[in-house]
Design an enzyme around this catalytic site. Structure first.
Site, mmCIF file in Angstrom:
data_model
loop_
_atom_site.group_PDB
_atom_site.id
_atom_site.type_symbol
_atom_site.label_atom_id
_atom_site.label_comp_id
_atom_site.label_asym_id
_atom_site.label_seq_id
_atom_site.Cartn_x
_atom_site.Cartn_y
_atom_site.Cartn_z
ATOM 1 N N GLY A 101 56.296 4.744 -55.935
ATOM 2 C CA GLY A 101 56.247 3.287 -56.003
ATOM 3 C C GLY A 101 54.926 2.692 -55.580
ATOM 4 N N GLU A 102 54.731 1.412 -56.006
ATOM 5 C CA GLU A 102 53.485 0.717 -55.680
ATOM 6 C C GLU A 102 53.627 0.000 -54.348
ATOM 7 O OE1 GLU A 102 51.544 -0.048 -60.014
ATOM 8 O OE2 GLU A 102 52.920 -1.591 -59.286
ATOM 9 N N LEU A 134 47.980 -2.775 -52.818
ATOM 10 C CA LEU A 134 47.277 -2.108 -51.713
ATOM 11 C C LEU A 134 46.975 -0.665 -52.080
ATOM 12 C CD1 LEU A 134 49.169 -3.259 -48.501
ATOM 13 C CD2 LEU A 134 46.817 -3.809 -49.152
ATOM 14 N N GLY A 135 47.950 -0.052 -52.787
ATOM 15 C CA GLY A 135 47.789 1.355 -53.152
ATOM 16 C C GLY A 135 49.025 1.813 -53.896
ATOM 17 N N ASP A 181 53.986 16.105 -48.159
ATOM 18 C CA ASP A 181 52.910 15.651 -49.060
ATOM 19 C C ASP A 181 51.708 15.174 -48.252
ATOM 20 O OD1 ASP A 181 52.565 13.206 -51.788
ATOM 21 O OD2 ASP A 181 51.628 15.152 -51.439
ATOM 22 N N SER A 224 54.318 7.429 -53.001
ATOM 23 C CA SER A 224 55.176 8.309 -53.789
ATOM 24 C C SER A 224 56.272 7.441 -54.403
ATOM 25 C CB SER A 224 55.823 9.348 -52.858
ATOM 26 O OG SER A 224 56.611 8.695 -51.884
ATOM 27 N N LYS A 242 56.524 -1.073 -50.028
ATOM 28 C CA LYS A 242 56.514 -0.198 -51.200
ATOM 29 C C LYS A 242 57.807 -0.419 -51.975
ATOM 30 C CE LYS A 242 57.254 4.386 -51.148
ATOM 31 N NZ LYS A 242 56.978 5.837 -50.992
HETATM 32 N N1 LIG Z 1 48.824 -1.052 -45.427
HETATM 33 C C1 LIG Z 1 48.660 -0.268 -46.247
HETATM 34 C C2 LIG Z 1 48.395 0.698 -47.283
HETATM 35 C C3 LIG Z 1 47.149 0.670 -47.942
HETATM 36 C C4 LIG Z 1 46.883 1.631 -48.916
HETATM 37 C C5 LIG Z 1 47.821 2.604 -49.243
HETATM 38 C C6 LIG Z 1 49.055 2.614 -48.573
HETATM 39 C C7 LIG Z 1 50.039 3.634 -48.857
HETATM 40 C C8 LIG Z 1 49.732 4.836 -49.446
HETATM 41 S S1 LIG Z 1 51.186 5.749 -49.541
HETATM 42 C C9 LIG Z 1 52.093 4.490 -48.824
HETATM 43 N N2 LIG Z 1 53.420 4.639 -48.626
HETATM 44 C C10 LIG Z 1 54.265 3.646 -48.175
HETATM 45 C C11 LIG Z 1 53.854 2.338 -47.934
HETATM 46 C C12 LIG Z 1 54.807 1.422 -47.499
HETATM 47 F F1 LIG Z 1 54.447 0.159 -47.274
HETATM 48 C C13 LIG Z 1 56.143 1.789 -47.304
HETATM 49 C C14 LIG Z 1 56.534 3.105 -47.549
HETATM 50 C C15 LIG Z 1 55.607 4.028 -47.975
HETATM 51 O O1 LIG Z 1 55.956 5.317 -48.233
HETATM 52 N N3 LIG Z 1 51.330 3.449 -48.510
HETATM 53 C C16 LIG Z 1 49.358 1.658 -47.588
#
Ligand SMILES: N#Cc1cccc(-c2csc(Nc3cc(F)ccc3O)n2)c1
Length: 336
Positions: free
Chosen positions: A72-73, A66-67, A175, A70, A89
């Site tokens: 992790g993916e 998905l993206g 951030d 910080s 994540k």
């Molecule tokens: N849904 C969704 C989605 C789509 C694209 C990027 C992100 C994204 C960018 S940073 C991010 N952090 C994050 C995503 C988690 F699932 C759990 C903890 C997190 O810190 N997520 C989420």
């Protein structure tokens, strides 16, 4: 192998997360730790089985990445029992910061991404959050170059709503940037996510220094001068970053990067705020919003609450949300 994953409350997750700090010691090498499985799930939609919640056994990644958050993916995942889908994540234990969970566990606000739980499985911590179909604002910018002024003001306003709430609860995000703002399917709602750089500031006025301890700075182009100078920091650092994000939304590129090479931190400390990067086409009240948020002296800088008010006024001045913009591409603005 016995697991220890329960359905619980945010405070249970907060205190368990503190024991996950990657201590990098040899204790991790022993077999037991490698297969241990503990955590707290905060919603019934994610179901542990016999106190276990393991990847590929009880939940599985679906489709692609998905993206990147910080440390992790981020993947779309599905609970095998309930079919419920959300975002996950995966962070290696040694890169995990308990603040990612302790700061947002008890937070429920319309503009902050809801946390569904977190589980440690061997050397990985997986954090589950609400799925946002619209992806991140950073991804939207990559697709469409830069945003119309009214759209940018609207997303800034929603981001400041989240910051106003977090700051009132002594949480500094650390951030703020387009990559950490997620969108609803129709792109009308924005939520702040990713507390990997967050800090709980003590309300007793002891000024905090973010460059000591295990604090990891956020994105360099969005760092406030007081951080790069190692001075005491407070919630105002998020306000500076939100206006760096605003310049990114309006121009299609991060501030400073068109004028200077890395490392940027010396410029951020020495140079005047990047107000020359405000597009000349912007309404004066939009200029005023960005100017108030990019004050180098934190005590002079607007608070999140004050800046949100200014942003809402500016949005009215430009005629409200009216651009019929549906995401067509706009080439990032060339330097005037
Ligand atoms: N849904 C969704 C989605 C789509 C694209 C990027 C992100 C994204 C960018 S940073 C991010 N952090 C994050 C995503 C988690 F699932 C759990 C903890 C997190 O810190 N997520 C989420």
């Amino acid at each position: 192998l016995k697991g220890n994953v329960i359905l619980g409350e945010p405070r249970n997750l907060a205190c368990l997360a503190k024991t996950w700090k990657g201590d990098g010691s040899s204790s991790k090498a022993c077999l037991q730790e490698i297969n241990e499985n503990e955590g707290v799930l905060l919603t019934e939609k994610l179901k542990a089985v016999d106190y276990e919640y393991r990847e590929e056994v009880h939940w599985t990644k679906c489709q692609g990445l998905l993206g990147t958050g910080s440390f992790g993916e981020v993947y779309k995942m599905e609970d095998k029992q309930t079919g419920f889908q959300c975002a996950a994540k995966k962070v290696q234990v040694e890169h995990f910061r308990a603040e990612e969970l302790t700061t947002c566990a008890g937070v429920t606000h319309a503009k902050v991404l809801p946390l569904y739980g977190a589980v440690k499985e061997g050397l990985w911590v997986t954090i589950f959050m609400k799925l946002m179909e619209g992806g991140s604002l950073g991804q939207l910018l990559k697709q469409c170059g830069y945003l119309p002024e009214d759209r940018a003001l609207d997303y800034l306003s929603q981001t400041l709503e989240a910051l106003e709430y977090l700051h009132a609860h002594n949480v500094l995000h650390g951030d703020v940037k387009a990559d950490n703002v997620l969108l609803s399917g129709d792109r009308s709602h924005a939520v702040l996510c990713d507390f990997g750089h967050a800090a709980q500031l003590h309300p007793d006025g002891i000024r905090n220094c973010l460059t000591t301890g295990d604090y990891v700075p956020g994105t360099e182009t969005h760092l406030a001068p007081e951080i790069v100078m190692g001075k005491h920091c407070d919630f105002k650092v998020d306000v500076w970053s939100s206006c760096c994000m605003m310049l990114h939304l309006l121009n299609g590129y991060h501030p400073w990067t068109q004028y200077y090479n890395h490392p940027l931190c010396l410029k951020i400390a020495k140079e005047p705020p990047p107000l020359r990067e405000i597009p000349p086409s912007c309404h004066p009240s939009t200029v005023q919003v960005i100017t108030s948020g990019l004050e180098k002296e934190p005590t002079k800088r607007a608070s999140a609450a004050e800046l949100r008010m200014k942003t809402c006024k500016a949005l009215k001045q430009v005629g409200g949300l009216k651009s019929s913009w549906s995401g067509e591409y706009r080439e990032p603005r060339c330097l005037q």
